[in-house]
Design an enzyme around this catalytic site. Structure first.
Site, PDB file in Angstrom:
ATOM      1  N   GLU A  59       0.848  -1.203   0.000  1.00 44.10           N
ATOM      2  CA  GLU A  59       0.000   0.000   0.000  1.00 44.10           C
ATOM      3  C   GLU A  59       0.881   1.251   0.000  1.00 44.10           C
ATOM      4  O   GLU A  59       1.798   1.374   0.809  1.00 44.10           O
ATOM      5  CB  GLU A  59      -0.883  -0.012   1.257  1.00 44.10           C
ATOM      6  CG  GLU A  59      -1.792   1.206   1.392  1.00 44.10           C
ATOM      7  CD  GLU A  59      -2.649   1.167   2.658  1.00 44.10           C
ATOM      8  OE1 GLU A  59      -2.425   0.288   3.515  1.00 44.10           O
ATOM      9  OE2 GLU A  59      -3.538   2.036   2.785  1.00 44.10           O
TER      10      GLU A  59
ATOM     11  N   ASP B 207      -5.236   3.024  -1.480  1.00 40.73           N
ATOM     12  CA  ASP B 207      -6.130   3.567  -0.448  1.00 40.73           C
ATOM     13  C   ASP B 207      -6.520   4.948  -0.966  1.00 40.73           C
ATOM     14  O   ASP B 207      -5.647   5.781  -1.249  1.00 40.73           O
ATOM     15  CB  ASP B 207      -5.358   3.652   0.873  1.00 40.73           C
ATOM     16  CG  ASP B 207      -6.174   4.228   2.012  1.00 40.73           C
ATOM     17  OD1 ASP B 207      -6.834   5.265   1.813  1.00 40.73           O
ATOM     18  OD2 ASP B 207      -6.110   3.674   3.129  1.00 40.73           O
TER      19      ASP B 207
HETATM   20  C1  RNT Z   1      -2.669   4.210   6.900  1.00 41.78           C
HETATM   21  C2  RNT Z   1      -3.081   3.131   5.982  1.00 41.78           C
HETATM   22  C3  RNT Z   1      -3.256   1.783   6.609  1.00 41.78           C
HETATM   23  C4  RNT Z   1      -3.937   1.847   7.948  1.00 41.78           C
HETATM   24  C5  RNT Z   1      -4.328   0.513   8.512  1.00 41.78           C
HETATM   25  C6  RNT Z   1      -4.689   0.602   9.943  1.00 41.78           C
HETATM   26  O1  RNT Z   1      -2.668   5.443   6.329  1.00 41.78           O
HETATM   27  O2  RNT Z   1      -4.251   3.501   5.326  1.00 41.78           O
HETATM   28  O3  RNT Z   1      -3.903   0.951   5.731  1.00 41.78           O
HETATM   29  O4  RNT Z   1      -5.074   2.646   7.891  1.00 41.78           O
HETATM   30  O5  RNT Z   1      -3.347  -0.398   8.262  1.00 41.78           O
HETATM   31 ZN    ZN Z   2      -5.184   2.004   4.142  1.00 39.75          ZN
END
Ligand code: RNT
Ligand code: ZN
Length: 418
Positions: free
Chosen positions: A225, A259
């Site tokens: 991510e 995200d």
């Molecule tokens: C943080 C990321 C990550 C977290 C979680 C808790 O900015 O979005 O995914 O929100 O792992």
């Molecule tokens: Zn996230």
């Protein structure tokens, strides 16, 4: 008109523009969406006492937050019963449950520390997704984990990642559903670094070491991510968009995870979804609502949420996109936060399935842009609420705000007594 008549009427109106609402409802019932355990306790977890770190923050102090695994499971159960659709459970490693065997550090966690979660998921016919927790821990050194120049620190976090691969494999074997394992770190610098490549080379090497842990590629789906910046790490983020996307593109079997709170404010993930689908067999999403920054507000049925769902549906990618919610609001009833966000994404998906996508695409290809605009606007006021009502009826949950009475009662009887 009663509900059945209203639905039949809506079905006819949609059928007239080529949308099969019965098929849309049938499809919806099969689509898993991952529900994040961390909304229930403000991303606290059970393995540490310190503050939430890693550049993320929950704000608010609404009463009744879950303090134990039992409370978190109980709260989640209330939420699960008020949402339509198929759910998956999304866990973080910091939610390990240590029993009489005692506590172990994150580099030593084992499947047994998650056995209770597996039982919880199995009883509810849910798969499990997983996240190593590279934040909120003493071993985060100077804000760095997998990209740390300190070899002992980096080794600790690599071992944590490997332990999480083993646990992910266990989740998939136990539930019979693949486990998406997402690697995100808040590694970065508050101010201008002198070396932007060194941390990334170490990060790259660390992820490669984690993924060298043996696992079944059909069962465990590792992803990376990205993020543009976090609080306290404004100048540099090791896991930037280019870094993670290129990692996923060049490492066989690793998925990119987007995200929608993690980009510059004028960028939209809805446009990135089809771009990535041109190249990746599978991708993953964290669905959130950023207000001005990565604020992690509860997901609503807003334009971008709908647009993301549309891109998944109209590109026939429901089987290629792993969808997970990711937000945390501590200023409102946490169970309602779960429910509103989950229901919003369900509405977005069902709405996308009730869009005459083939017809709209044809208009675009024939360059009939006026008609395309007319149709896209008119479809917005089609009787979607009646289809949603029918879907909720089939799922055995209320289609309107009446679910809130159950949450309010639970708040009075349970949450406020904590
Ligand atoms: C943080 C990321 C990550 C977290 C979680 C808790 O900015 O979005 O995914 O929100 O792992
Ligand atoms: Zn996230």
């Amino acid at each position: 008109m009663n509900q059945v008549q209203r639905y039949e009427d809506a079905r006819d109106r949609y059928a007239a523009v080529g949308v099969d609402t019965d098929a849309a409802i049938r499809r919806m019932i099969e689509i898993p969406v991952s529900l994040h355990c961390w909304q229930g306790d403000d991303v606290t977890g059970f393995d540490h006492d310190g503050p939430l770190t890693g550049g993320i923050q929950t704000t608010g102090n609404y009463p009744g937050k879950a303090r134990t695994p039992e409370e978190l499971m109980q709260d989640m159960d209330v939420a699960l019963k008020l949402m339509p659709g198929k759910k998956k459970l999304n866990l973080h490693a910091s939610y390990a449950i240590f029993e009489d065997d005692g506590f172990v550090e994150r580099d030593k966690i084992e499947p047994k520390h998650f056995a209770k979660w597996v039982a919880f998921a199995k009883e509810r016919n849910m798969g499990i997704d997983f996240n190593p927790t590279f934040f909120s821990h003493d071993k985060v050194k100077d804000g760095l984990t997998l990209s740390s120049p300190d070899e002992e620190t980096r080794r600790f976090w690599i071992e944590h990642g490997k332990a999480c691969i083993r646990i992910s494999q266990y989740f998939a074997e136990q539930t019979g559903m693949p486990c998406v394992m997402n690697i995100w770190t808040g590694d970065g610098y508050k101010d201008i670094p002198a070396d932007r490549m060194g941390p990334r080379l170490r990060y790259k090497d660390s992820i490669e070491q984690i993924l060298s842990e043996p696992y079944d590629k059909k069962l465990v789906k590792p992803c990376v991510e990205s993020k543009v910046f976090g609080i306290g790490v404004e100048a540099f983020t090791a896991g930037s968009a280019e870094f993670t996307l290129t990692f996923a593109a060049t490492y066989n079997g690793c998925l990119p995870l987007m995200d929608n709170g993690h980009y510059h404010p004028t960028e939209v993930v809805s446009d990135k979804i089809p771009a990535l689908l041109c190249f990746f067999p599978e991708i993953a999403l964290h669905i959130t609502r950023p207000i001005r920054w990565d604020s992690d507000h509860v997901v609503l049925l807003d334009d971008e949420t709908r647009e993301m769902a549309k891109e998944i549906v109209r590109n026939n990618a429901l089987d290629r996109v792993y969808m997970a919610l990711d937000y945390f609001d501590a200023s409102i009833n946490r169970i309602s936060a779960w429910i509103v966000g989950f229901r919003s994404w369900q509405k977005a998906l069902l709405g996308a399935l009730c869009t005459p996508n083939a017809e709209l695409k044809k208009l675009q290809e024939e360059s009939r842009m006026t008609e395309l605009m007319v149709m896209q606007e008119e479809i917005k006021t089609y009787p979607f609420g009646d289809v949603w009502e029918e879907y909720c009826r089939e799922c055995g949950v209320s289609s309107d705000q009446s679910w809130f009475a159950t949450v309010k009662k639970y708040e009075d009887e349970v949450l406020l007594k904590r």
